[in-house]
Design a protein around this motif. Structure first.
Motif, PDB file in Angstrom:
ATOM      1  N   ARG A 116      10.656  25.433   6.960  1.00  0.00           N
ATOM      2  CA  ARG A 116      10.703  24.039   6.222  1.00  0.00           C
ATOM      3  C   ARG A 116      11.485  24.522   4.814  1.00  0.00           C
ATOM      4  O   ARG A 116      12.562  23.599   4.377  1.00  0.00           O
ATOM      5  CB  ARG A 116       9.475  23.545   6.114  1.00  0.00           C
TER       6      ARG A 116
ATOM      7  N   GLY B 196       0.709   5.705  -0.090  1.00  0.00           N
ATOM      8  CA  GLY B 196      -0.207   7.087  -0.090  1.00  0.00           C
ATOM      9  C   GLY B 196       0.493   7.996  -1.065  1.00  0.00           C
ATOM     10  O   GLY B 196       0.444   7.768  -2.220  1.00  0.00           O
ATOM     11  N   LEU B 197       1.146   8.941  -0.630  1.00  0.00           N
ATOM     12  CA  LEU B 197       1.674   9.979  -1.655  1.00  0.00           C
ATOM     13  C   LEU B 197       2.863   9.413  -2.248  1.00  0.00           C
ATOM     14  O   LEU B 197       3.606  10.195  -3.231  1.00  0.00           O
ATOM     15  CB  LEU B 197       1.785  11.502  -1.053  1.00  0.00           C
ATOM     16  N   GLY B 198       3.599   8.605  -1.577  1.00  0.00           N
ATOM     17  CA  GLY B 198       4.796   7.884  -2.003  1.00  0.00           C
ATOM     18  C   GLY B 198       5.790   8.965  -1.531  1.00  0.00           C
ATOM     19  O   GLY B 198       7.094   8.848  -2.171  1.00  0.00           O
ATOM     20  N   SER B 199       5.690   9.561  -0.354  1.00  0.00           N
ATOM     21  CA  SER B 199       6.982  10.419   0.092  1.00  0.00           C
ATOM     22  C   SER B 199       7.733   9.979   1.145  1.00  0.00           C
ATOM     23  O   SER B 199       8.943  10.854   1.438  1.00  0.00           O
ATOM     24  CB  SER B 199       6.222  11.686   0.765  1.00  0.00           C
ATOM     25  N   ASN B 200       7.706   8.642   1.302  1.00  0.00           N
ATOM     26  CA  ASN B 200       8.532   7.959   2.140  1.00  0.00           C
ATOM     27  C   ASN B 200       9.024   6.458   1.763  1.00  0.00           C
ATOM     28  O   ASN B 200       9.276   5.533   2.673  1.00  0.00           O
ATOM     29  CB  ASN B 200       8.252   7.978   3.735  1.00  0.00           C
TER      30      ASN B 200
ATOM     31  N   GLY C 203       5.965  12.813  12.262  1.00  0.00           N
ATOM     32  CA  GLY C 203       5.897  13.906  13.143  1.00  0.00           C
ATOM     33  C   GLY C 203       6.624  15.198  12.781  1.00  0.00           C
ATOM     34  O   GLY C 203       8.039  14.874  11.967  1.00  0.00           O
TER      35      GLY C 203
ATOM     36  N   THR D 290       0.166  11.463   2.899  1.00  0.00           N
ATOM     37  CA  THR D 290      -1.173  11.334   3.448  1.00  0.00           C
ATOM     38  C   THR D 290      -1.422  10.855   4.705  1.00  0.00           C
ATOM     39  O   THR D 290      -0.477  10.643   5.502  1.00  0.00           O
ATOM     40  CB  THR D 290      -1.886  10.003   2.596  1.00  0.00           C
TER      41      THR D 290
ATOM     42  N   VAL E  89      -4.440   1.184   6.586  1.00  0.00           N
ATOM     43  CA  VAL E  89      -5.137   2.140   7.269  1.00  0.00           C
ATOM     44  C   VAL E  89      -6.143   3.145   6.473  1.00  0.00           C
ATOM     45  O   VAL E  89      -5.777   3.287   5.359  1.00  0.00           O
ATOM     46  CB  VAL E  89      -4.180   3.237   7.943  1.00  0.00           C
TER      47      VAL E  89
ATOM     48  N   PHE F  48       0.514   5.327   9.837  1.00  0.00           N
ATOM     49  CA  PHE F  48       1.491   4.283   9.811  1.00  0.00           C
ATOM     50  C   PHE F  48       2.872   4.354  10.008  1.00  0.00           C
ATOM     51  O   PHE F  48       3.400   3.616  10.824  1.00  0.00           O
ATOM     52  CB  PHE F  48       1.377   3.550   8.228  1.00  0.00           C
TER      53      PHE F  48
ATOM     54  N   VAL G 178       0.779  -1.252   0.071  1.00  0.00           N
ATOM     55  CA  VAL G 178      -0.095  -0.113   0.130  1.00  0.00           C
ATOM     56  C   VAL G 178       0.717   1.237   0.061  1.00  0.00           C
ATOM     57  O   VAL G 178       1.990   1.237   0.635  1.00  0.00           O
ATOM     58  CB  VAL G 178      -0.911  -0.038   1.197  1.00  0.00           C
TER      59      VAL G 178
HETATM   60  C1  LIG Z   1      10.353  16.875   1.642  1.00  0.00           C
HETATM   61  C2  LIG Z   1       9.978  15.681   2.562  1.00  0.00           C
HETATM   62  C3  LIG Z   1      10.035  16.205   4.091  1.00  0.00           C
HETATM   63  C4  LIG Z   1       9.534  15.224   4.731  1.00  0.00           C
HETATM   64  N1  LIG Z   1       9.438  15.668   6.321  1.00  0.00           N
HETATM   65  C5  LIG Z   1       8.962  14.653   7.073  1.00  0.00           C
HETATM   66  C6  LIG Z   1       8.977  15.272   8.617  1.00  0.00           C
HETATM   67  O1  LIG Z   1       9.359  16.249   8.872  1.00  0.00           O
HETATM   68  N2  LIG Z   1       8.447  14.268   9.330  1.00  0.00           N
HETATM   69  C7  LIG Z   1       8.136  12.901   8.604  1.00  0.00           C
HETATM   70  O2  LIG Z   1       7.479  12.246  10.024  1.00  0.00           O
HETATM   71  N3  LIG Z   1       8.091  12.614   7.836  1.00  0.00           N
HETATM   72  C8  LIG Z   1       8.512  13.534   6.558  1.00  0.00           C
HETATM   73  N4  LIG Z   1       8.539  13.022   5.406  1.00  0.00           N
HETATM   74  C9  LIG Z   1       8.301  11.675   5.105  1.00  0.00           C
HETATM   75  C10 LIG Z   1       6.954  11.461   4.505  1.00  0.00           C
HETATM   76  O3  LIG Z   1       6.261  12.813   4.379  1.00  0.00           O
HETATM   77  C11 LIG Z   1       6.073  10.954   5.675  1.00  0.00           C
HETATM   78  O4  LIG Z   1       6.686   9.739   6.312  1.00  0.00           O
HETATM   79  C12 LIG Z   1       4.719  10.664   5.428  1.00  0.00           C
HETATM   80  O5  LIG Z   1       3.741  10.380   6.454  1.00  0.00           O
HETATM   81  C13 LIG Z   1       4.459   9.267   4.376  1.00  0.00           C
HETATM   82  O6  LIG Z   1       3.259   9.344   4.090  1.00  0.00           O
HETATM   83  P1  LIG Z   1       2.905   9.044   2.341  1.00  0.00           P
HETATM   84  O7  LIG Z   1       1.527   8.946   2.332  1.00  0.00           O
HETATM   85  O8  LIG Z   1       3.549   9.663   1.188  1.00  0.00           O
HETATM   86  O9  LIG Z   1       3.420   7.512   2.597  1.00  0.00           O
HETATM   87  P2  LIG Z   1       4.255   6.509   1.460  1.00  0.00           P
HETATM   88  O10 LIG Z   1       5.396   7.100   1.298  1.00  0.00           O
HETATM   89  O11 LIG Z   1       3.267   6.062   0.201  1.00  0.00           O
HETATM   90  O12 LIG Z   1       4.399   5.407   2.411  1.00  0.00           O
HETATM   91  C14 LIG Z   1       5.149   5.134   3.473  1.00  0.00           C
HETATM   92  C15 LIG Z   1       4.867   3.940   4.263  1.00  0.00           C
HETATM   93  O13 LIG Z   1       3.639   4.121   4.685  1.00  0.00           O
HETATM   94  C16 LIG Z   1       3.071   2.815   4.361  1.00  0.00           C
HETATM   95  N5  LIG Z   1       1.493   3.450   3.912  1.00  0.00           N
HETATM   96  C17 LIG Z   1       1.010   4.394   3.537  1.00  0.00           C
HETATM   97  N6  LIG Z   1      -0.154   4.709   3.430  1.00  0.00           N
HETATM   98  C18 LIG Z   1      -0.600   3.460   3.993  1.00  0.00           C
HETATM   99  C19 LIG Z   1      -2.053   3.251   4.627  1.00  0.00           C
HETATM  100  N7  LIG Z   1      -3.026   3.787   4.133  1.00  0.00           N
HETATM  101  N8  LIG Z   1      -2.042   2.381   5.209  1.00  0.00           N
HETATM  102  C20 LIG Z   1      -0.840   1.400   5.960  1.00  0.00           C
HETATM  103  N9  LIG Z   1       0.261   1.745   5.358  1.00  0.00           N
HETATM  104  C21 LIG Z   1       0.407   2.743   4.467  1.00  0.00           C
HETATM  105  C22 LIG Z   1       3.564   2.387   2.929  1.00  0.00           C
HETATM  106  O14 LIG Z   1       3.242   1.148   2.687  1.00  0.00           O
HETATM  107  C23 LIG Z   1       4.984   2.667   3.455  1.00  0.00           C
HETATM  108  O15 LIG Z   1       5.477   1.598   4.253  1.00  0.00           O
HETATM  109  C24 LIG Z   1       9.085  14.078   4.614  1.00  0.00           C
HETATM  110  C25 LIG Z   1       9.337  13.440   3.173  1.00  0.00           C
HETATM  111  C26 LIG Z   1       9.689  14.603   2.160  1.00  0.00           C
HETATM  112  C27 LIG Z   1       9.753  14.175   0.724  1.00  0.00           C
END
Ligand SMILES: Cc1cc2nc3c(=O)[nH]c(=O)nc-3n(C[C@H](O)[C@H](O)[C@H](O)COP(=O)(O)OP(=O)(O)OC[C@H]3O[C@@H](n4cnc5c(N)ncnc54)[C@H](O)[C@@H]3O)c2cc1C
Length: 339
Positions: free
Chosen positions: A230, A83-87, A161, A151, A204, A157, A81
């Protein structure tokens, strides 16, 4: 190559193609038009690296998510799964299975009728939007997450923070769909939260958060300030995934970290190891923020992984600290992402 060997290779390739076609037909029959084949994982990740997803499914409801997981279980294919793929860091080979993408179709927000500080939020809502909306409503608890570009589902997940606010501080419950497609509501205080981890398993689909009352004017001013802060310290001009490594825990620290300043964050350790600007192919340790490994344009997942390995080795040699990954690696063929 002998003719017989050649023929047998062709037969094998044709058999694999047939299995793939059957699988795709079956997925389309079960999941309808919300499933697509061969979508680029690079376009689904802020790193802009990664090969194709065998199947990409964008659910519209929690029921859809259950159906997706049940279908993956029945067809015995791996799933992940996003979300936005940011991690995430997706492999160059892509993912041979079902990628479930939680996005805008699952981004509803509802305020409790009796207590408007309780918000129920869909997993696909972008966290910065939640930060802004809650601040504008005069509610604090997640407004400092304005610069966390993922997201809400990914944030819960990951226990995302920033600036002393984390999801674990506000979550009252989380609705999760398990591997077999069953749905359950998990109370926030029974989740094994840790730094950048919730320990949750499954998808989630929604969460309820409990916020504190504040002054909308002050909160919106804070939002602006945190965003400005930021922008100053983040290489926003380069695709990346934010911090690649978790900060070391107190137990990991050695006497050798005294020279890097306090607190000895992963970024400071990498910087002190002389790695800012270190590069393999198109992947580079950001000269602006050492815990960011950025894509300078044409990076592959292999380039990023090579930089990660060098950083880990050098920091271990120099400070005796084995840095742990914050970014999630999406492996081809794995059932779920690595932690
Ligand atoms: C420029 C930049 C700055 C950032 N700063 C921070 C910061 O200050 N603090 C911080 O904590 N993070 C930061 N991040 C990392 C990221 O934004 C967070 O971890 C964010 O919460 C990931 O959300 P996502 O929807 O992009 O998850 P994704 O990158 O898509 O997925 C991350 C993980 O979560 C799982 N996942 C995603 N959606 C779900 C779901 N609905 N249910 C279960 N599992 C799921 C995925 O399988 C994967 O393991 C930053 C990233 C970038 C690019």
């Amino acid at each position: 190559m002998a003719l017989r060997t050649c023929r047998s290779l062709f037969r094998r390739a044709a058999a694999i193609r047939n299995v793939k076609t059957e699988l795709r037909d079956e997925l389309s029959a079960q999941l309808g038009e919300s499933v697509k084949f061969g979508a680029s994982l690079a376009s689904l990740s802020t790193y802009r690296v990664g090969g194709p997803a065998e199947a990409l499914f964008e659910p519209c409801s929690a029921e859809d998510v259950s159906l997706g997981l049940r279908t993956a279980a029945t067809l015995e294919i791996p799933w992940i799964v996003v979300g936005l793929g940011s991690n995430i860091l997706a492999a160059d080979e892509g993912f041979a299975g079902l990628v479930i993408r939680m996005g805008q179709r699952l981004a509803d927000v509802a305020r409790d009728e009796d207590d408007d500080s309780l918000w129920t939020v869909g997993a696909g809502l972008p966290t910065p939007l939640l930060a802004k909306q809650t601040a504008a409503a005069g509610l604090e608890g997640v407004h400092r997450l304005i610069g966390v570009p993922g997201t809400v589902g990914g944030g819960v997940f990951m226990n995302a923070g920033a600036h002393a606010q984390e999801f674990r501080d506000v979550v009252t419950w989380v609705d999760v769909v398990a591997h077999d497609g069953t749905r359950s509501r998990i109370p926030g205080d029974s989740i094994p939260w840790r730094y950048r981890s919730s320990g949750l398993d499954g998808v989630v689909v929604a969460t309820q958060i409990s916020l504190q009352r504040g002054d909308p004017h002050d909160l919106l001013r804070d939002v602006k300030n945190y965003l400005r802060w930021r922008k100053r310290g983040t290489p926003f001009d380069r695709p990346c995934c934010g911090s690649v490594f978790r900060n070391p825990t107190a137990e990991q620290l050695t006497e050798r970290v005294d020279e890097v300043g306090s607190p000895p964050t992963a970024g400071r350790l990498i910087d002190a190891a002389g790695l800012k600007g270190f590069r393999v192919g198109g992947a580079e340790v950001s000269p602006m923020h050492a815990n960011y490994i950025v894509n300078t344009g044409d990076a592959t997942a292999r380039d990023v992984t090579s930089v990660i390995e060098t950083v880990r080795t050098r920091v271990l040699d120099r400070f005796g600290i084995d840095l742990q990954l914050e970014v999630r690696l999406l492996h081809q063929g794995s059932r779920r992402e690595d932690s």
